[in-house]
Design an enzyme around this catalytic site. Sequence first.
Site, mmCIF file in Angstrom:
data_model
loop_
_atom_site.group_PDB
_atom_site.id
_atom_site.type_symbol
_atom_site.label_atom_id
_atom_site.label_comp_id
_atom_site.label_asym_id
_atom_site.label_seq_id
_atom_site.Cartn_x
_atom_site.Cartn_y
_atom_site.Cartn_z
ATOM 1 N N TYR A 149 0.920 -1.289 -0.368
ATOM 2 C CA TYR A 149 -0.587 -0.281 0.018
ATOM 3 C C TYR A 149 1.153 1.211 0.472
ATOM 4 O O TYR A 149 0.051 2.796 -0.118
ATOM 5 C CB TYR A 149 -1.184 0.121 1.188
ATOM 6 C CG TYR A 149 -2.041 -0.610 0.603
ATOM 7 C CD1 TYR A 149 -3.626 -0.071 0.792
ATOM 8 C CD2 TYR A 149 -2.317 -2.528 1.117
ATOM 9 C CE1 TYR A 149 -4.302 -0.630 0.503
ATOM 10 C CE2 TYR A 149 -3.430 -3.211 0.478
ATOM 11 C CZ TYR A 149 -4.585 -2.439 0.234
ATOM 12 O OH TYR A 149 -6.182 -3.127 0.103
ATOM 13 N N LYS A 219 3.160 -13.745 6.595
ATOM 14 C CA LYS A 219 4.001 -15.406 6.261
ATOM 15 C C LYS A 219 4.861 -15.237 5.378
ATOM 16 O O LYS A 219 5.956 -14.511 4.522
ATOM 17 C CB LYS A 219 3.212 -14.232 4.135
ATOM 18 C CG LYS A 219 2.966 -15.491 2.820
ATOM 19 C CD LYS A 219 1.969 -17.207 3.327
ATOM 20 C CE LYS A 219 2.614 -17.803 2.116
ATOM 21 N NZ LYS A 219 1.442 -19.069 2.574
ATOM 22 N N ASP A 285 -2.184 -17.552 5.215
ATOM 23 C CA ASP A 285 -3.095 -18.308 4.963
ATOM 24 C C ASP A 285 -3.444 -19.412 5.956
ATOM 25 O O ASP A 285 -4.646 -19.765 6.304
ATOM 26 C CB ASP A 285 -2.706 -19.463 4.087
ATOM 27 C CG ASP A 285 -1.305 -20.024 4.134
ATOM 28 O OD1 ASP A 285 -0.389 -19.420 5.072
ATOM 29 O OD2 ASP A 285 -1.013 -21.330 3.481
ATOM 30 N N ASP A 309 -5.347 -5.699 5.602
ATOM 31 C CA ASP A 309 -7.335 -5.872 3.923
ATOM 32 C C ASP A 309 -7.665 -7.149 4.176
ATOM 33 O O ASP A 309 -8.940 -7.149 4.180
ATOM 34 C CB ASP A 309 -6.220 -4.974 2.773
ATOM 35 C CG ASP A 309 -7.528 -4.479 2.296
ATOM 36 O OD1 ASP A 309 -8.524 -4.892 3.028
ATOM 37 O OD2 ASP A 309 -7.319 -4.000 0.968
#
Length: 421
Positions: A149, A219, A285, A309
Amino acid sequence: MTSKIKVENKKIIVPDYPIIPFIEGDGIGKDISSPSQKVLDAAVLKAYGTSKKLEWKEVLAGEKAFNQTGEYLPQETIDAFNEYLVGIKGPLQTPVGEGIRSLNVALRQTLDLFVCLRPVRWFKGVPSPIRYPSLVDMHIFRENTEDIYAGIEYMTGGIDAKKFRDFLINEMGVDKIRFPESSSFGIKPVSKEGSERLIRAALNYAIKRELPSVTLVHKGNIMKYTEGAFKNWGYDLAEKDFANQTFTWRQYEKIASTKGKEEAEIVLNEAKKAGRVIVKDVITDAFLQESLLKPFNHSVIATMNLNGDYISDQLAAMVGGIGISPGANINYKKGYAIFEATHGTAPAIAGTGKANPSSLILSGVMLLEYLGWYKAAEHVYDAMEHTFAKRRVTEDLYAQMEGATLLSTSEFVDEIVGNMH
């Protein structure tokens, strides 16, 4: 007497009649802004009589600003938030082809609102796609200024993309770009300073509210030097600056490897009994799955911008959707805070009386809590709980609830005010 909110010795000083700038918003913004203020004003009056009052001051942004000033985000609006510190806004439509990626992002970047705070809780009676929505009680701390972003991108075919591609291949020896001639590029900055201030805010929030855990969602198994570093910096910060208030999963694993899992479990249980915040981490995930299956395992979530988000919208869907999901953008160091509706402008229903003002109302409740006006905030929570339990709702929820009564935006707000006991 009206006056400004100030910051002294790193604490906000709130007068009894604070001036609160507000942006009406585009689309349904004009349908929900004034009704939301009506609910908040009623709650403050119920809690404190006339000894406290929010003094609303409209500032311009979005289409209304452009029509009146020729600018989508006038400098006067930025100046107002700088001057008064705390404000609230309705949804804004990002103009197409005007050189502004997002008005929301522009406000966050300009005021350095580095925390996007999204609390997620269920109200009895609200339809949910999961079996036990009452088990969902999470507080998302999403880093607001870095990651993808940051907006550092180069479109394939452009001069900058070619320069960047050539630099990667010729100067850095990168040979893993599968289709270099047709690739666009995005840069993902994740800094130690940016990560630490976000995670510090999450830890302070958990400690202040006596919440059980902070989960670092990342991640890092793939992006080892950005998201993996975020995780490591989080553990380092907790173990160094919050040593007496936290116990980390990294410490647990160290004890388990040297003294055995049984000893590690004993230390973990002692930390929980002592009221320490348990700091752990989960791959993104896996978290998206686990938050559905075992939401009770997580309380405060600290994560980067893009992950946040995704996570914010999934968790909101678990308790009824972003239509009733509040949000805030905060700089805890300087005191700046803008509370906002988390949904879009919904122009198709603007002016029809169908809009649900719950997101903006609950964001206003967060504003009240930020000011320390907890009694007024509790009045709104209680009234909304009663309203949803009675199944008297706006069209978006009416379509999902058996035996519900359909209310217009104004009728729904009057119902909430009437339920303030």
